[in-house]
Design a protein around this motif. Structure first.
Motif, mmCIF file in Angstrom:
data_model
loop_
_atom_site.group_PDB
_atom_site.id
_atom_site.type_symbol
_atom_site.label_atom_id
_atom_site.label_comp_id
_atom_site.label_asym_id
_atom_site.label_seq_id
_atom_site.Cartn_x
_atom_site.Cartn_y
_atom_site.Cartn_z
ATOM 1 N N ASP A 36 80.257 -26.761 -10.446
ATOM 2 C CA ASP A 36 80.725 -26.712 -9.058
ATOM 3 C C ASP A 36 82.202 -27.089 -8.932
ATOM 4 O O ASP A 36 82.762 -27.824 -9.755
ATOM 5 C CB ASP A 36 79.863 -27.576 -8.133
ATOM 6 C CG ASP A 36 78.459 -27.018 -7.965
ATOM 7 O OD1 ASP A 36 78.286 -25.793 -8.122
ATOM 8 O OD2 ASP A 36 77.523 -27.790 -7.697
ATOM 9 N N THR B 169 76.398 -23.844 -8.498
ATOM 10 C CA THR B 169 74.970 -23.946 -8.188
ATOM 11 C C THR B 169 74.576 -23.204 -6.918
ATOM 12 O O THR B 169 73.467 -22.670 -6.844
ATOM 13 C CB THR B 169 74.552 -25.419 -8.050
ATOM 14 O OG1 THR B 169 75.313 -26.036 -6.993
ATOM 15 C CG2 THR B 169 74.786 -26.177 -9.347
ATOM 16 N N GLY C 63 71.643 -30.010 -8.594
ATOM 17 C CA GLY C 63 72.373 -29.464 -7.462
ATOM 18 C C GLY C 63 71.764 -30.000 -6.182
ATOM 19 O O GLY C 63 71.042 -31.010 -6.175
ATOM 20 N N HIS D 246 80.651 -26.831 -2.649
ATOM 21 C CA HIS D 246 80.343 -26.550 -4.056
ATOM 22 C C HIS D 246 81.149 -25.374 -4.605
ATOM 23 O O HIS D 246 81.351 -25.294 -5.819
ATOM 24 C CB HIS D 246 78.850 -26.283 -4.234
ATOM 25 C CG HIS D 246 78.004 -27.486 -3.987
ATOM 26 N ND1 HIS D 246 77.462 -28.249 -4.993
ATOM 27 C CD2 HIS D 246 77.627 -28.089 -2.825
ATOM 28 C CE1 HIS D 246 76.785 -29.269 -4.467
ATOM 29 N NE2 HIS D 246 76.870 -29.178 -3.159
ATOM 30 N N SER E 236 69.954 -20.910 -4.186
ATOM 31 C CA SER E 236 70.436 -22.158 -4.769
ATOM 32 C C SER E 236 69.789 -22.350 -6.133
ATOM 33 O O SER E 236 68.721 -21.818 -6.420
ATOM 34 C CB SER E 236 70.098 -23.336 -3.860
ATOM 35 O OG SER E 236 70.817 -23.241 -2.650
#
Length: 553
Positions: A38, A75, A165, A81, A149
């Motif tokens: 990330d 992620t 994550g 992110h 995700s």
């Protein structure tokens, strides 16, 4: 010979919510091969970062070691992110891997920053493996408040890491991947060295609720509303936007999306195949002709952002549409800590219009993060040797570490800049690297310690005085003249502040010695000192002062 080690180093996201950037390394100390998980942003506020557009993690240490960086893994597509990928990529130059929906947004970030989007590579899910130096990485599908995700299963010579994550345990998420307990058990079966885990909701004592529970509540609420309905939620929560639109349709209303971010997210969902059956919407031009009782708007601005559609409606009108007495405004969201003032400002403005508000209700919103019992369940499912809390303020990290230790597992609070050695039986911090923040200020990246924002805050707090003088040799020519900005025009003496300053500064010039008048620096310092003293006597404030000495030779 020094043994290889496995390290974890957060550069952002540990001790704060936002700006996520996590480094893993394996190899000889100081020579580890690295991957980055990330690269996100956080958002400024007028109190501490006035005028700043975005805040990003300071990646100086990683950029200095970019020759050791094997790959970047994203992620999910939330701004905290993925938001810094485009701006910071030129200092890293490593391949970027992401699932298709996330890749779509990462590529857009790259394009906006003038970078080549093709370096963002689409990844399949577990058990597909991406090799990056000594690391073998798989994307683990999970549920969150944005589609596709993923956690990461990171295999290293020192053992397996599961990096969650942001996640929740949702078996019916409406869109995206449901929680699959069997898959998590399969990932845990070979043994897990470290669980690096989301800590956001560690203080929430009840198990998390499913996104599917929100839909029926929305249908009832919107179906019973007598006048126009306006709803806001996080633009990235595509499942919620879809449920809001479906509830509007079920009530026989025409649905209109307002706000660029929301339209962009829906477009991304359609183009990546996530959204195959989003309800038909109308344009804002057509919405103006629909009777109010037959109209539903879904708008951006759930966090009180001043330029978003919600705030503009609160100020009176947005794209020809306005709220009226008896209309309903629904916050299908939770206010992120720090955004309360902006949200309350909007609520009060709507209240003055006679708009009925529905806000901060668990009936119409569920969190995208795992609550305390869910975290405990994941600890038990994965059964790691150690737990490293991430994604949270320090109090969240500390509480999550306590939760892990109560379950008989070793844990370590690791904050930004701390290098944690995961190699042995217990995690321990072995060194620190310098970390801070990078600001996007207009189109320029500046460091938090560069002084730009600090000076801006001082100007905002103290006001500004410009003093102009002309000197020929060692003689002043004429009187000084003064310009003010951000200061009262009149002080205690009931005379114009400009006149008082010019009088005092003129008196000083008349009695100043030749040595002072010949030295621009000394003259400037004396004029600055006197201007601040006079202003303080007159208005009780010491402003910032700029002295301009023009010299005739």
């Amino acid at each position: 010979m020094t043994a290889d080690r496995l390290i974890y180093l957060p550069l952002g996201g540990a001790g704060e919510i936002g700006m996520n950037a996590y480094v893993y390394g394996y190899g000889k100390p100081g020579k580890e091969r690295l991957i980055l998980v990330d690269l996100g942003v956080t958002f400024p506020d007028m109190d501490t970062t006035p005028g700043v557009n975005l805040i990003m993690p300071d990646i100086t240490w990683l950029a200095d070691n970019a020759d050791r960086l094997e790959a970047i893994f994203i992620t999910h597509a939330h701004e905290d992110h993925v938001g810094a990928v485009g701006r910071l990529y030129p200092r890293l130059k490593a391949p970027i891997h992401a699932r298709p929906f996330t890749r779509y947004h990462a590529q857009r970030k790259m394009e906006e920053a003038g970078q080549v989007p093709e370096v963002v590579i689409a990844a399949d899910s577990y058990p597909q493996v991406i090799e990056a130096g000594p690391f073998k990485v798989s994307f683990l599908p999970l549920s969150h408040s944005i589609p596709e995700s993923a956690g990461l299963v990171i295999d290293t010579p020192a053992g397996r890491i599961v990096h969650t994550g942001d996640f929740k345990l949702d078996e019916t998420p409406v869109l995206g991947d449901p929680f699959d307990e069997a898959l998590w058990r399969e990932v845990a079966k070979p043994g897990v060295k470290a669980l690096v885990c989301d800590s956001t909701n560690v203080f929430s004592p009840h198990p998390g609720r499913s996104e599917a529970e929100v839909g029926p509540e929305l249908v009832k609420l919107i179906g019973d509303a007598p006048h126009m309905v306006v709803a806001t939620t996080f633009a990235s929560n595509v499942a919620r936007v879809k449920q809001l639109a479906e509830a509007g349709k079920a009530a026989g209303r025409s649905v209109c999306l307002l706000g660029r971010a929301m339209r962009r997210m829906i477009q991304a969902g359609v183009e990546t195949g996530i959204l195959a059956d989003f309800p038909t919407t109308i344009t804002v031009e057509d919405a103006r002709d629909v009777p109010r009782e037959n109209l539903m708007l879904i708008v951006t601005g759930s966090q009180g952002e001043r330029r978003a559609a919600s705030a503009q409606l609160a100020r009176g009108k947005y794209m020809g549409l306005s709220m009226a007495e008896g209309d309903m405004f629904l916050f299908s969201s939770k206010t992120i800590p720090g955004n309360e003032r902006g949200v309350i400002r909007i609520m009060n403005a709507f209240s003055e219009m006679g708009v009925d508000m529905v806000a901060e209700s668990d009936r119409y919103h569920v969190s995208g993060h795992a609550n305390r019992p869910d975290l405990q369940r994941v600890h038990d499912l994965i059964d790691p040797e150690m737990v490293i809390p991430m994604h949270g303020e320090h109090r969240h990290l500390r509480e999550h570490a306590k939760l892990a230790e109560e379950g008989g597992r070793r844990a370590q609070v690791v904050v930004n800049g701390a290098v944690c050695d995961l190699t042995g039986d217990a995690p321990h911090v072995v060194e620190h690297v310098d970390t801070d923040r990078i600001y996007l200020d207009g189109d320029i990246l500046i460091g938090a310690l560069d002084g730009v924002v600090r000076d801006r805050i001082r100007l905002a707090l103290n006001g500004h005085v410009i003093v102009n003088v002309i000197v020929e040799g060692d003689e002043p020519l004429g009187d000084p003249w003064v310009e003010l900005m951000g200061l009262p025009e009149t002080g205690k003496s009931n005379a114009a502040l400009v006149d008082v300053l010019e009088e005092d500064l003129g008196q000083f010039l008349m009695r100043a010695g030749r040595k002072t008048l010949r030295d621009d620096d000394k003259l400037g310092e004396e004029l600055k000192r006197l201007a601040r003293k006079t202003a303080n006597d007159e208005i009780g404030r010491k402003p910032e002062v700029t002295v301009v000495v023009s010299r005739l030779e």
